[in-house]
Structures are given as structure tokens and as C-alpha cells.
Design a protein around this motif. Sequence first.
Motif, short mmCIF file in Angstrom:
data_model
loop_
_atom_site.label_atom_id
_atom_site.label_comp_id
_atom_site.label_asym_id
_atom_site.label_seq_id
_atom_site.Cartn_x
_atom_site.Cartn_y
_atom_site.Cartn_z
N HIS A 44 5.62 -43.59 43.07
CA HIS A 44 7.03 -43.88 43.32
C HIS A 44 7.92 -42.72 42.88
O HIS A 44 7.51 -41.91 42.06
CB HIS A 44 7.43 -45.15 42.56
N PRO A 45 9.16 -42.71 43.35
CA PRO A 45 10.10 -41.67 42.93
C PRO A 45 10.74 -42.05 41.58
O PRO A 45 11.93 -42.31 41.47
CB PRO A 45 11.14 -41.67 44.05
N CYS A 46 9.89 -42.14 40.56
CA CYS A 46 10.35 -42.51 39.23
C CYS A 46 9.48 -41.82 38.20
O CYS A 46 8.53 -41.11 38.53
CB CYS A 46 10.30 -44.03 39.04
N LEU A 47 9.80 -42.07 36.94
CA LEU A 47 9.00 -41.55 35.84
C LEU A 47 8.20 -42.69 35.23
O LEU A 47 8.70 -43.81 35.14
CB LEU A 47 9.91 -40.93 34.77
N GLU A 48 6.98 -42.40 34.83
CA GLU A 48 6.17 -43.36 34.10
C GLU A 48 6.37 -43.06 32.62
O GLU A 48 6.46 -41.88 32.23
CB GLU A 48 4.68 -43.20 34.46
N GLY A 49 6.43 -44.09 31.80
CA GLY A 49 6.64 -43.90 30.38
C GLY A 49 5.72 -44.77 29.56
O GLY A 49 5.31 -45.85 29.98
N CYS A 50 5.38 -44.27 28.37
CA CYS A 50 4.50 -45.02 27.48
C CYS A 50 4.59 -44.42 26.09
O CYS A 50 5.31 -43.46 25.85
CB CYS A 50 3.07 -45.02 27.98
N GLY A 51 3.79 -45.00 25.19
CA GLY A 51 3.64 -44.48 23.84
C GLY A 51 2.26 -43.86 23.69
O GLY A 51 1.50 -43.73 24.65
N ASP A 52 1.94 -43.52 22.45
CA ASP A 52 0.69 -42.82 22.17
C ASP A 52 -0.54 -43.63 22.55
O ASP A 52 -1.50 -43.07 23.09
CB ASP A 52 0.62 -42.46 20.68
N GLU A 53 -0.54 -44.93 22.25
CA GLU A 53 -1.74 -45.74 22.54
C GLU A 53 -2.08 -45.71 24.01
O GLU A 53 -3.24 -45.54 24.39
CB GLU A 53 -1.55 -47.18 22.08
N ARG A 54 -1.09 -45.89 24.86
CA ARG A 54 -1.34 -45.95 26.30
C ARG A 54 -1.79 -44.60 26.85
O ARG A 54 -2.72 -44.53 27.67
CB ARG A 54 -0.09 -46.45 27.03
N ILE A 55 -1.17 -43.50 26.40
CA ILE A 55 -1.56 -42.20 26.93
C ILE A 55 -2.98 -41.86 26.47
O ILE A 55 -3.75 -41.22 27.19
CB ILE A 55 -0.54 -41.07 26.59
N GLU A 56 -3.37 -42.32 25.28
CA GLU A 56 -4.74 -42.12 24.82
C GLU A 56 -5.71 -42.90 25.71
O GLU A 56 -6.79 -42.39 26.05
CB GLU A 56 -4.89 -42.54 23.36
#
Length: 155
Positions: A44-56
Motif C-alpha cells: 500500500h502507499p503507506c508506512l508500516e510501523g512496529c516496535g523491536d519485538e515485531r521487527i525481530e
Amino acid sequence: MAVFLSTFANRIDKKGRVSVPATFRAALEQERSGGVILYPSFKHPCLEGCGDERIEQIAESIDALDAFSEEAENLQTILADSVRLTIDGDGRIMLPKDLADFAGMGETAMFVGLGKSFQVWEPAAFDAHRNAARQRARDKGATLRIVKPSDGGGR
């Protein structure tokens, strides 16, 4: 793992700073995240966001793929394009211009909770996306099987 809920429209100031919703900051603090991680969405034309746990989790999932596969190479761009942003004392992040441009953001950022992650949209684009998703769900008679949460160590 923390849960990101609800939708918030926050103004982007002239310096590119935007306030992260208080409930999102609380979720990030709950998982002891070192800030917000944002990257361009694949879909999508958006940004995905998360914290450390999810990116790990994302990094581990990519690492589980064949190291030299095209799929791994494609998904590794998530990590290459990710930016860790520090939340200042007023609850704001400095939104990088290239990410804001990717999502077509002007004066307002729409933070959209998705459970274990969130997205940041230009408001009109999100409204169109949400309306289309709701219509698809109605057309397909969407249902959801409720599963028991996994044991998160007492969380």
C-alpha cells in the motif's frame, strides 16, 4: 507483545515532527522498544510501523528462508529500508522526508493500529483503503475464527 489499536490523525509540523499516539507509545514502552520502526509498505502507499519485538520476528522469518532465494532478497528490503526513530520528550518522532513522500503525506499523518503492528497513511488514502477493505469483506462474507492467545509469559 503489545497491541496497537484504533486510528489517530496527527498533524505534521513544518519541521517534519509528528506526535505518536499515546496508546501506541504505551504499547512500545510495554515491549521495551527502543523507539518506533518505520518502513515503506510492500502492498500500500503507506508506512508500516512496529516496535523491536515485531521487527525481530520479521528478521527471524526472513532468515528462515533460503538465504539466496529471490523471496529472501525481496523481503530483505524491509530491513534495508527500515528506520528506527526515537520518540522525543513530547512524544514526537521526526518523520523522514523520503518516507513521508513515499506515503504521500502532507500536513497530517493517520496512525492505524493493526494489532501487533501499525501503519501510517495520508488520511484520504487511508479512508479510500478502509472503505475498499470493508466492501471486500462484505462482498466475500468475511468471518473470523477466534483463537486462544498463546501463552505470552503472563502478559
